[in-house]
Scaffold this motif. Structure first.
Motif, PDB file in Angstrom:
ATOM      1  N   UNK A 173      57.805  18.899 -45.461  1.00  0.00           N
ATOM      2  CA  UNK A 173      57.487  18.656 -44.052  1.00  0.00           C
ATOM      3  C   UNK A 173      56.357  17.648 -43.928  1.00  0.00           C
ATOM      4  N   UNK A 174      55.375  17.718 -44.842  1.00  0.00           N
ATOM      5  CA  UNK A 174      54.295  16.728 -44.821  1.00  0.00           C
ATOM      6  C   UNK A 174      54.859  15.336 -45.010  1.00  0.00           C
ATOM      7  N   UNK A 175      55.784  15.222 -45.960  1.00  0.00           N
ATOM      8  CA  UNK A 175      56.381  13.921 -46.222  1.00  0.00           C
ATOM      9  C   UNK A 175      57.142  13.414 -45.007  1.00  0.00           C
ATOM     10  N   UNK A 176      57.947  14.311 -44.424  1.00  0.00           N
ATOM     11  CA  UNK A 176      58.721  13.907 -43.243  1.00  0.00           C
ATOM     12  C   UNK A 176      57.811  13.400 -42.136  1.00  0.00           C
ATOM     13  N   UNK A 177      56.744  14.144 -41.868  1.00  0.00           N
ATOM     14  CA  UNK A 177      55.892  13.791 -40.730  1.00  0.00           C
ATOM     15  C   UNK A 177      55.118  12.506 -41.031  1.00  0.00           C
ATOM     16  N   UNK A 178      54.653  12.354 -42.284  1.00  0.00           N
ATOM     17  CA  UNK A 178      53.901  11.137 -42.613  1.00  0.00           C
ATOM     18  C   UNK A 178      54.797   9.905 -42.521  1.00  0.00           C
ATOM     19  N   UNK A 179      56.014  10.006 -43.023  1.00  0.00           N
ATOM     20  CA  UNK A 179      56.939   8.871 -42.951  1.00  0.00           C
ATOM     21  C   UNK A 179      57.307   8.592 -41.498  1.00  0.00           C
ATOM     22  N   UNK A 180      57.483   9.634 -40.724  1.00  0.00           N
ATOM     23  CA  UNK A 180      57.790   9.433 -39.304  1.00  0.00           C
ATOM     24  C   UNK A 180      56.659   8.703 -38.602  1.00  0.00           C
ATOM     25  N   UNK A 181      55.429   9.099 -38.924  1.00  0.00           N
ATOM     26  CA  UNK A 181      54.293   8.451 -38.274  1.00  0.00           C
ATOM     27  C   UNK A 181      54.230   6.981 -38.603  1.00  0.00           C
ATOM     28  N   UNK A 182      54.610   6.624 -39.819  1.00  0.00           N
ATOM     29  CA  UNK A 182      54.596   5.204 -40.167  1.00  0.00           C
ATOM     30  C   UNK A 182      55.721   4.449 -39.501  1.00  0.00           C
ATOM     31  N   UNK A 183      56.879   5.086 -39.390  1.00  0.00           N
ATOM     32  CA  UNK A 183      58.064   4.316 -39.015  1.00  0.00           C
ATOM     33  C   UNK A 183      58.411   4.327 -37.545  1.00  0.00           C
ATOM     34  N   UNK A 184      58.002   5.367 -36.794  1.00  0.00           N
ATOM     35  CA  UNK A 184      58.559   5.433 -35.445  1.00  0.00           C
ATOM     36  C   UNK A 184      57.984   4.365 -34.539  1.00  0.00           C
TER      37      UNK A 184
END
Lengths: 294, 188
Positions: free
Chosen positions: A95-106
């Protein structure tokens, strides 16, 4: 009970030179001493913070030391209890990975654009007849196999990489990040972000003395009540950053080595993050009025 | 004199006002200027507020007899002294669900498990071990706990885990009644 805690707190606190007078005064009046004013640099009443929100039965609150930024050695000014659902959840690194990648990409919009063979200037005419010239056959001078021709499968126009993770996933990401920070000894609770000076050197020396790490993320409650000293100290520093509580995010927590929260921020975060555990699914967006929110 | 009367009648004829009436402005026809203006009232907003829905789920009310007519039972208070704990869902229900994959593989999923389920004296999945068929089938389907499950997986779900080995998937079990719900009577 509080007297025992106070005595114990006094027992292992190390008095420094500037607090010598206060220490003597305290020993002279042992048990009936009133707590001193918050503004003084002397030893204070130990800070004890209980969880405001109810803790479910089999779990118990996690505990952390409350520190102070007023003196180098003012670690362990008190004890704070942290809600286990926020600070002791399962360490979901996915979940940490998902949220961190989302923060970079969205937020990303890539503006790369290339011209196709239709958009490159020229190339409407057949360069030479189909047969007879001895050269290979071509239809236009701007086809992708030509030098100066269009790009066949290039980036086309501004591309948006926007997507939203479910609200509960993002909330769980914050909880997991706080859990991980606490579990790895990178979380420090502070009674308030008041410094004795506005010198950035003081803050860096304090962080080095307490072995905080290279980068520190300081979180206060809101922009309005941030003390002037800490604002001035962090303005010049690159690796010490000050944010309000609403600006806390997983990417910043992972980027900085240490996280420093105040007690008010703690209460705010616990209340906001635990509300999602017992809420209905929204009938309409939460920015529209509900009966009991906000 | 005749000319003045003629002019007055002409004026009246053209504007449609009977002769003898002067044209007055609208504000002067409203009445005396000390009339009170309109009054704003926010007391009636209570009729709107009681239509807005709540956001937080309320605690279930206390009943005299359990189970309630719908079959609901509150969680035991204090919780039993076991090394594991199964939390209720946010609607205060037992977190046992059905899952079906490949069209024919029916599974029972127990979510929100915390703690260690493999410690003695008795893990909650004794019944599944017996009913899973032969030892070989049980090993194939992973009814024997793997190393990771013995430590307690981080996701806290039985039946479906993010680990590659399936654990506690038993296809030979009937789905009605839901497996596990009667086992959880001990814990809930």
């Amino acid at each position: 009970m509080l007297r025992i805690v106070r005595a114990a707190a006094r027992a292992w606190r190390r008095p420094t030179g500037c607090r010598g007078l206060n220490a003597v005064a305290e020993e002279a009046v042992p048990q009936a001493a009133k707590p001193e004013a918050v503004g003084s640099a002397g030893p204070q009443e130990p800070v004890l913070r209980r969880c405001e929100l109810p803790v479910p039965a089999p779990r118990r609150p996690v505990q952390a030391w409350v520190e102070s930024l007023r003196g180098y050695e003012q670690e362990r000014v008190g004890l704070a209890e942290l809600h286990p659902e926020v600070f002791s959840t399962a360490p979901r690194l996915d979940i940490l990975h998902q949220v961190a990648i989302w923060q970079r990409n969205f937020k990303r919009i890539s503006y790369a654009k290339t011209k196709t063979r239709a958009e490159v200037q020229g190339g409407g005419r057949k360069p030479w007849p189909q047969k007879g010239s001895g050269r290979s056959r071509h239809g236009s001078i701007r086809s992708p196999i030509w030098r100066g021709g269009g790009i066949a499968h290039g980036p086309r126009g501004p591309t948006s990489y926007y997507y939203m993770l479910p609200m509960k996933v993002r909330v769980q990401g914050l909880k997991v990040a706080l859990t991980v920070k606490l579990a790895q000894d990178d979380l420090h609770i502070v009674d308030s972000l008041e410094l004795p000076t506005s010198d950035p050197q003081y803050l860096t020396e304090l962080a080095r003395y307490r072995h905080w790490g290279d980068s520190v993320l300081l979180v206060d409650l809101a922009y309005e009540n941030m003390p002037q000293n800490i604002v001035a100290a962090t303005t010049g520093l690159k690796t010490f950053n000050l944010i309000p509580a609403v600006g806390l995010n997983v990417y910043s927590m992972l980027k900085h080595q240490t996280l420093v929260l105040t007690l008010q921020t703690l209460a705010f975060l616990e209340e906001k993050l635990l509300w999602h555990d017992s809420r209905y699914t929204p009938l309409y967006p939460f920015r529209l009025p509900y009966r009991d929110f906000p | 004199m005749a000319a003045a009367v003629f002019r007055a009648t002409l004026r009246g004829w053209r504007t449609g006002v009977p002769p003898g009436c002067r044209l007055r402005r609208l504000s002067q026809t409203q009445g005396p200027p000390d009339y009170p203006s309109f009054v704003e009232s926010v007391d009636e907003y209570q009729f709107v507020e009681r239509l807005l829905p709540p956001t937080s789920i309320p605690e279930p009310p206390k009943h005299e007899h359990y189970p309630t007519p719908s079959g609901w039972q509150p969680p035991r208070d204090p919780p039993p002294n076991l090394p594991y704990f199964v939390r209720r869902s946010r609607m205060h229900n037992i977190p046992v669900y059905k899952d079906i994959t490949h069209g024919n593989r029916q599974m029972t999923v127990i979510r929100k498990v915390e703690g260690d389920i493999w410690l003695p004296p008795s893990p909650p999945m004794d019944l599944t071990h017996r009913q899973c068929g032969s030892e070989r089938a049980r090993r194939y389907w992973g009814c024997v706990p793997s190393e990771a499950e013995q430590k307690g997986g981080p996701s806290g779900r039985l039946g479906l885990t993010p680990h590659p080995q399936p654990s506690l998937h038993c296809t030979s079990l009937p789905t009605k009644p839901l497996l596990g719900s009667h086992l959880l009577q001990r814990t809930l």
